[in-house]
Scaffold this active site. Structure first.
Site, PDB file in Angstrom:
ATOM      1  CG  ASN A  96      -0.417   0.372   2.450  1.00 60.22           C
ATOM      2  OD1 ASN A  96      -0.156   1.228   2.907  1.00 60.22           O
ATOM      3  ND2 ASN A  96       0.005  -0.722   3.415  1.00 60.22           N
ATOM      4  CG  HIS A  97       3.705   1.707   2.671  1.00 60.54           C
ATOM      5  ND1 HIS A  97       3.152   2.897   3.602  1.00 60.54           N
ATOM      6  CD2 HIS A  97       3.575   0.797   3.491  1.00 60.54           C
ATOM      7  CE1 HIS A  97       2.715   2.472   4.616  1.00 60.54           C
ATOM      8  NE2 HIS A  97       2.953   0.876   4.666  1.00 60.54           N
ATOM      9  CE1 TYR A 123       8.674  -2.282   1.989  1.00 62.88           C
ATOM     10  CE2 TYR A 123       6.943  -0.661   2.574  1.00 62.88           C
ATOM     11  CZ  TYR A 123       7.416  -2.216   2.278  1.00 62.88           C
ATOM     12  OH  TYR A 123       6.360  -3.247   2.265  1.00 62.88           O
ATOM     13  NE  ARG A 161      -2.171   2.893   7.642  1.00 67.92           N
ATOM     14  CZ  ARG A 161      -1.575   1.979   7.190  1.00 67.92           C
ATOM     15  NH1 ARG A 161      -1.078   0.836   8.084  1.00 67.92           N
ATOM     16  NH2 ARG A 161      -1.106   1.860   5.686  1.00 67.92           N
TER      17      ARG A 161
END
Ligand code: 15L
Length: 250
Positions: A96-97, A123, A161
């Site tokens: 997701n990053h 990353y 989250r």
């Protein structure tokens, strides 16, 4: 943790695994002990296999030189080995990053898979590289890839989250199985989360592969909200999909 989880869960789907790890793998005497810097070991690991599940690399933010060696160079070296060995498909653990600096959607809305890449860290940038490398190898060499933008893999969600981002171990195995067997033309990107009521990401492309998630972080919501409170709307950590990753690193 999720590498060992998948190693235990995938054989039930009928796969024979050839493990590749930097450390000896308990109970797997045939595992190859090496890292992504070792082209010969990668050639041995990819020889004669139908597919590669690529979970290797640094799983969070780190100095650029380390990310470059492990996640960028290493992923390229793996793709070269897979191409030379004629591997049909790679399932690549993206994250997701890769889109972490995308604003969190309004309640109930989800972010589509074709939203522009917006890495939140070196990353995340390496995951964008991996996705684009997959696209290149699909177009140039016909190597199929499913890039899975994993949310938060854990036995249970343990933060507010994660009510949106959780991927349970069982759903992770279901997702990887779908990515290994589902219909793919070239390179497909899919989000990797459970069937979370508060999901931030659209699972349409994962479902098109045959993924049918069975877990929902909502089962943990009451306890987590009692412990931490509701999602604070003005908290910078929750402004973007990437959460605290957007507050660290370069
Ligand atoms: C990731 O990509 C990381 O590998 C993992 O450690 C978690 O931080 C996860 O993302 C997340 O966003 O929760």
């Amino acid at each position: 943790m999720w590498v060992s989880g998948l190693r235990e869960l995938l054989p039930a789907y009928g796969y024979r695994l050839r493990c590749f790890d930097r450390l000896p793998v308990p109970g797997e005497p045939d595992a190859i002990t090496a890292d992504l810097g070792d082209a010969e070991a990668l050639a041995a690991a990819t020889r004669g296999v139908d597919a590669v599940v690529h979970l290797a690399g640094i799983p969070g933010e780190a100095p650029f030189a380390d990310i470059l060696a492990a996640n960028i160079d290493g992923t390229h070296r793996l793709y070269e080995a897979a191409r030379a060995a004629g591997v049909r498909r790679i399932v690549h653990a993206s994250s997701n990053h890769a889109v972490g600096f995308t604003e969190r959607p309004a309640d109930g809305a989800t972010v589509p898979v074709d939203t522009p890449q917006r890495p939140d860290t070196y990353y995340g940038l390496s995951k964008c590289f991996g996705e684009n490398l997959a696209s290149l190898y699909a177009d140039r060499h016909g190597t199929e890839t499913v890039s899975l933008r994993i949310g938060s893999f854990a036995d249970e969600p343990h933060s507010i989250r994660m009510l949106a981002t959780w991927l349970s171990p069982g759903d992770c195995a279901r997702l990887v199985h779908a990515a290994l067997t589902g219909p793919v033309a070239g390179h497909v990107v899919a989000y990797g989360i459970s069937a979370n009521t508060r999901a931030w990401w659209d699972l349409a492309s994962a479902r098109a592969l045959g993924y049918r998630p069975q877990d929902d972080a909502e089962a943990f919501a009451a306890d987590l909200i009692a412990k931490h409170g509701e999602l604070p709307p003005d908290e910078p950590e929750f402004h973007y999909l990437g959460g605290h990753f957007t507050q660290t690193g370069p």
